[in-house]
Design a protein around this motif. Sequence first.
Motif, short mmCIF file in Angstrom:
data_model
loop_
_atom_site.label_atom_id
_atom_site.label_comp_id
_atom_site.label_asym_id
_atom_site.label_seq_id
_atom_site.Cartn_x
_atom_site.Cartn_y
_atom_site.Cartn_z
N THR A 81 0.73 -1.12 -0.05
CA THR A 81 -0.05 -0.01 -0.08
C THR A 81 0.70 1.31 0.08
N TYR A 103 3.21 1.98 -1.71
CA TYR A 103 3.58 2.69 -3.20
C TYR A 103 2.50 3.60 -3.52
N PHE A 104 1.24 2.99 -3.32
CA PHE A 104 0.09 4.14 -3.81
C PHE A 104 0.48 5.41 -3.19
N ARG A 105 0.72 5.52 -1.66
CA ARG A 105 1.13 6.96 -1.16
C ARG A 105 2.13 7.59 -1.83
N GLU A 162 0.71 8.98 -5.11
CA GLU A 162 -0.11 10.07 -4.60
C GLU A 162 0.76 11.48 -4.42
N ALA A 163 1.86 11.03 -3.40
CA ALA A 163 2.54 12.28 -3.10
C ALA A 163 3.24 12.84 -4.51
#
Lengths: 158, 158, 158, 158
Positions: free
Chosen positions: B24, B26-28, B31-32
């Motif tokens: 999970t 990697y998704f943050r 998004e960043a």
Amino acid sequence: MTRFTLRRRVEFADTDMAGIVHFTAYFRYLEAAEHALLRSLGLSLFDAGGAARLDWPRVSASFDYRAPLRFDDEFDVRLRMQRLGQSSVTYRGEIVREGVVVAVGRATVVCCRVGKGGTLRAVRIPARVRALLAGTGAKAVRKAAPTTRRSRRRAGSG
Amino acid sequence: MTRFTLRRRVEFADTDMAGIVHFTAYFRYLEAAEHALLRSLGLSLFDAGGAARLDWPRVSASFDYRAPLRFDDEFDVRLRMQRLGQSSVTYRGEIVREGVVVAVGRATVVCCRVGKGGTLRAVRIPARVRALLAGTGAKAVRKAAPTTRRSRRRAGSG
Amino acid sequence: MTRFTLRRRVEFADTDMAGIVHFTAYFRYLEAAEHALLRSLGLSLFDAGGAARLDWPRVSASFDYRAPLRFDDEFDVRLRMQRLGQSSVTYRGEIVREGVVVAVGRATVVCCRVGKGGTLRAVRIPARVRALLAGTGAKAVRKAAPTTRRSRRRAGSG
Amino acid sequence: MTRFTLRRRVEFADTDMAGIVHFTAYFRYLEAAEHALLRSLGLSLFDAGGAARLDWPRVSASFDYRAPLRFDDEFDVRLRMQRLGQSSVTYRGEIVREGVVVAVGRATVVCCRVGKGGTLRAVRIPARVRALLAGTGAKAVRKAAPTTRRSRRRAGSG
């Protein structure tokens, strides 16, 4: 095909400043349902039926979002094992609130042996584990399919 | 096509008991990078160029994992805006460590107006925002494409 | 006393539906600063200066919050090592935005040897590690203080 | 004094590379128990008994860790409301696994009114909310205590 359902409630820490559940939380919900499914089969996540330790890193994960979840919402994760490969398993999970599918997720995990220093090497799913998983009604794939071969090269992450 | 690169380092809290970065995270990271790209264009995430407040919930997000990231690894998120629709934007981001792509992510976000009580309604991307985004070299799509229309019905989550 | 400062920016995923940074994020900020401090001393988190592997689980962590952080805020984590015990280290970290302290955190970590099966046993901080830490100006405590003894019994978590 | 117990299980995403639950997860567990307690009283987190919207940001949060939690562990959060001030509530929560207290947490939250633009202003706990909370057996504090006054100045975060 067998379904496994995990009942759950949105927690405050799952939300973001848009007032809805942050998109990453759905991936945690799906993962929790996968592990609850394994547990319901009498399988431990790291259990190889012997001394070896397994891990199931993801080679892919995705979600399509149709409507937001909000704080305190109760919902189900309706999980289905879609494909049982030589060394990989593909799950599909629907997030359902009050009978409506609000999001659909998919994940492919690869069976890996954990070596020295935490290295991961893709291996065939052990027979005992495979038999239990097959019992869930997943479509068993006897021959190594393209996806499986690619997965072997790609002892992925997560 | 314009690329935007965000340099980052894996933190301890990003790891899991398998000794690698949890999928999970990697998704943050992606998004960043999206938000850093907007900031680099002088755009605020919620800025509609007027009184209205925008939000960009995701209608889809996915990652393919090729190799694990580990604690303290330095990596780049190489972000590219792949498609600029009437109301949606599709990003593609590569996670690159020491020149090797270890994961590839995609995300489609939909421009929504935030209404009373935090309701979200998909709207056309405001002209000023659109002009700035187009300047990044994304392939602009003038006519509503199938994806775009579907996105309008699906004011998604996250 | 030596200070170490980590510059950082609030990310969207750090926020909650109250529109501010979720209180757990501050603990991650503090932890990231601790690890950055170790790195700046040439220390790896798990490095014991030999074959043994160390870990530094927390026996306590706390934060006092004075004002909220919000999305996109830039802030510093001003970290100070407050006490260097036989086997424990106590940190104090201020979260500072535009010159104002918005939150103050504390954490006590205990030096543990990682054994078979991931078991944790509190040990004396190895001499080489201790020397580097002492160089930061932390008040070294030569005699086992009450807190230290308690810490030995409490090979804590996190 | 009334206790509220939340039963829970450690999830994979809660763990870190030390093979144990990351210390921040305990704070989420405690928060989830607080909200479950409110729900059990018929209270919604943001409910002020009228048009106004409340929020309960934290002015402090802490945990003492005695033994690690690990993946799949089942545990209870045994929550107690310790102090009911004019505008603040202090909780104490024990994390209990198989009858053993493995961690103890504390949190003080302040009742705030949410204003324009998400501003937070500390207010007296509304009478209806207070009556319900008092019914849990918390020690009611009628006069503004020092902590309470300080809390008013410090419309905190989280």
